[in-house]
Motif scaffolding. Structure first.
Motif, short mmCIF file in Angstrom:
data_model
loop_
_atom_site.label_atom_id
_atom_site.label_comp_id
_atom_site.label_asym_id
_atom_site.label_seq_id
_atom_site.Cartn_x
_atom_site.Cartn_y
_atom_site.Cartn_z
N GLY A 50 0.75 -1.40 0.09
CA GLY A 50 0.04 0.11 0.04
C GLY A 50 0.87 1.26 0.03
N ALA A 51 2.19 1.23 -0.30
CA ALA A 51 3.02 2.35 -0.19
C ALA A 51 3.13 2.89 -1.83
CB ALA A 51 4.32 2.23 0.36
N ARG A 52 3.46 4.02 -1.94
CA ARG A 52 3.62 4.67 -3.21
C ARG A 52 4.95 5.06 -3.93
NH1 ARG A 52 1.77 8.91 -1.88
NH2 ARG A 52 3.21 10.60 -2.40
N ALA A 53 5.25 4.13 -4.93
CA ALA A 53 6.77 4.25 -5.01
C ALA A 53 6.80 5.10 -6.52
CB ALA A 53 6.90 2.97 -5.85
N GLU A 54 7.92 5.83 -6.36
CA GLU A 54 8.35 6.91 -7.54
C GLU A 54 9.61 6.74 -7.94
OE1 GLU A 54 7.35 10.79 -5.84
OE2 GLU A 54 5.35 10.27 -5.14
N VAL A 55 10.14 6.88 -9.17
CA VAL A 55 11.17 6.71 -9.60
C VAL A 55 11.53 8.08 -10.46
CG1 VAL A 55 12.79 5.42 -11.02
CG2 VAL A 55 10.91 4.39 -9.77
N ASP A 56 12.61 8.83 -10.08
CA ASP A 56 13.05 9.92 -10.55
C ASP A 56 14.23 9.86 -11.38
OD1 ASP A 56 12.97 12.97 -11.27
OD2 ASP A 56 13.27 13.38 -8.85
N LEU A 57 14.04 9.92 -12.70
CA LEU A 57 15.29 9.60 -13.60
C LEU A 57 15.41 10.87 -14.64
CD1 LEU A 57 14.45 6.00 -14.48
CD2 LEU A 57 16.09 6.75 -12.77
N PRO A 58 16.48 11.06 -14.94
CA PRO A 58 16.79 11.77 -16.19
C PRO A 58 16.31 11.37 -17.37
CG PRO A 58 19.04 10.70 -15.45
CD PRO A 58 17.82 10.50 -14.32
N ARG A 59 16.32 11.99 -18.38
CA ARG A 59 15.90 11.40 -19.71
C ARG A 59 16.92 10.86 -20.62
NH1 ARG A 59 11.26 15.82 -21.71
NH2 ARG A 59 9.94 15.88 -20.08
N HIS A 60 18.28 11.08 -20.13
CA HIS A 60 19.39 10.62 -20.89
C HIS A 60 20.02 9.50 -19.98
CE1 HIS A 60 20.80 13.72 -18.07
NE2 HIS A 60 21.79 13.13 -18.23
N PRO A 61 20.97 8.70 -20.79
CA PRO A 61 21.66 7.86 -19.88
C PRO A 61 22.78 8.31 -19.05
CG PRO A 61 21.63 7.10 -22.10
CD PRO A 61 20.93 8.46 -22.27
N VAL A 62 23.01 8.04 -17.81
CA VAL A 62 23.99 8.56 -17.06
C VAL A 62 25.19 7.24 -17.04
CG1 VAL A 62 24.52 9.27 -14.66
CG2 VAL A 62 22.57 9.74 -15.60
N LEU A 63 26.28 7.64 -17.80
CA LEU A 63 27.21 6.48 -17.64
C LEU A 63 28.29 6.46 -16.56
CD1 LEU A 63 27.82 6.43 -21.79
CD2 LEU A 63 26.12 4.98 -20.55
#
Length: 206
Positions: A50-63
């Protein structure tokens, strides 16, 4: 049985960190894809309780030149801690940001959070475990020490602070190149997340 198995595994990894032959397999890694994959797993885990997951990512690859298995071990350890204290309906966030040649990994939650005194000792073995045992759900007592040790062996740092979601925020910074691992990494106060990270044209939230 599962708790004992996790404790033994964490203790063994923590003990191995000090060995000269501790295995670090550095290779080019797209951290954006790695965090996205971890997010898919933890989104399902969050939904189950019942928790809320969020994923905050850039739109580009981070190598980054690093060990993907160890980075995933860090993320999973922090996410497990975060989910343990996140109430139903509360957020748990996995974030990735890029700042000045450094990859910034964050795990944030909407739980009870940490005091400044807690943050100062967060990565010391069993300190928070003893402080909060019987007060809130706790893990094995060695998980955060393992996170700190792994981050250090990867040439990075681990920090603890307060999350904008109201709970705790754990930040691991990794160099994008392939540095020699530092002998020690100090815990320092956590600055705010990078301005504009995860929003606008440079980022996205999922």
């Amino acid at each position: 049985a599962r708790r004992l198995d996790r404790l033994v595994s964490d203790l063994l990894d923590l003990a191995r960190l000090g060995a000269q032959d501790f295995r670090i397999d550095r290779q080019p890694v797209d951290l954006t894809a790695l965090v996205a994959s971890a997010g898919d797993v933890w989104r399902a885990r969050c939904e189950a309780v019942g928790a809320r997951a969020e994923v905050d990512l850039p739109r580009h690859p981070v190598l980054c030149v690093t060990d993907p298995t160890r980075v995933r071990q860090i993320l999973d350890g922090l996410a497990e801690n975060a989910l343990r204290v996140t109430p139903a309906g509360g957020p748990m966030v996995l974030g990735l940001y890029e700042l000045a040649g450094t990859a910034v990994l964050q795990v944030r939650d909407g739980g009870p959070g940490l005091t400044p005194e807690d943050c100062a000792v967060a990565f010391e073995r069993s300190v928070l475990y003893e402080r909060y045992r019987g007060v809130r759900q706790v893990g094995t007592g060695v998980g955060l020490a393992l996170v700190h040790g792994l981050a250090t062996r990867l040439g990075g740092t681990a920090e603890a602070g307060r999350a904008p979601e109201g709970g705790a925020c754990f930040t691991v910074r990794l160099p994008l190149g392939a540095p020699a691992p530092a002998p020690d990494a100090r815990t320092v106060p956590l600055p705010p997340p990078p301005a504009g990270a995860g929003s606008g044209p440079a980022g996205r939230s999922r």
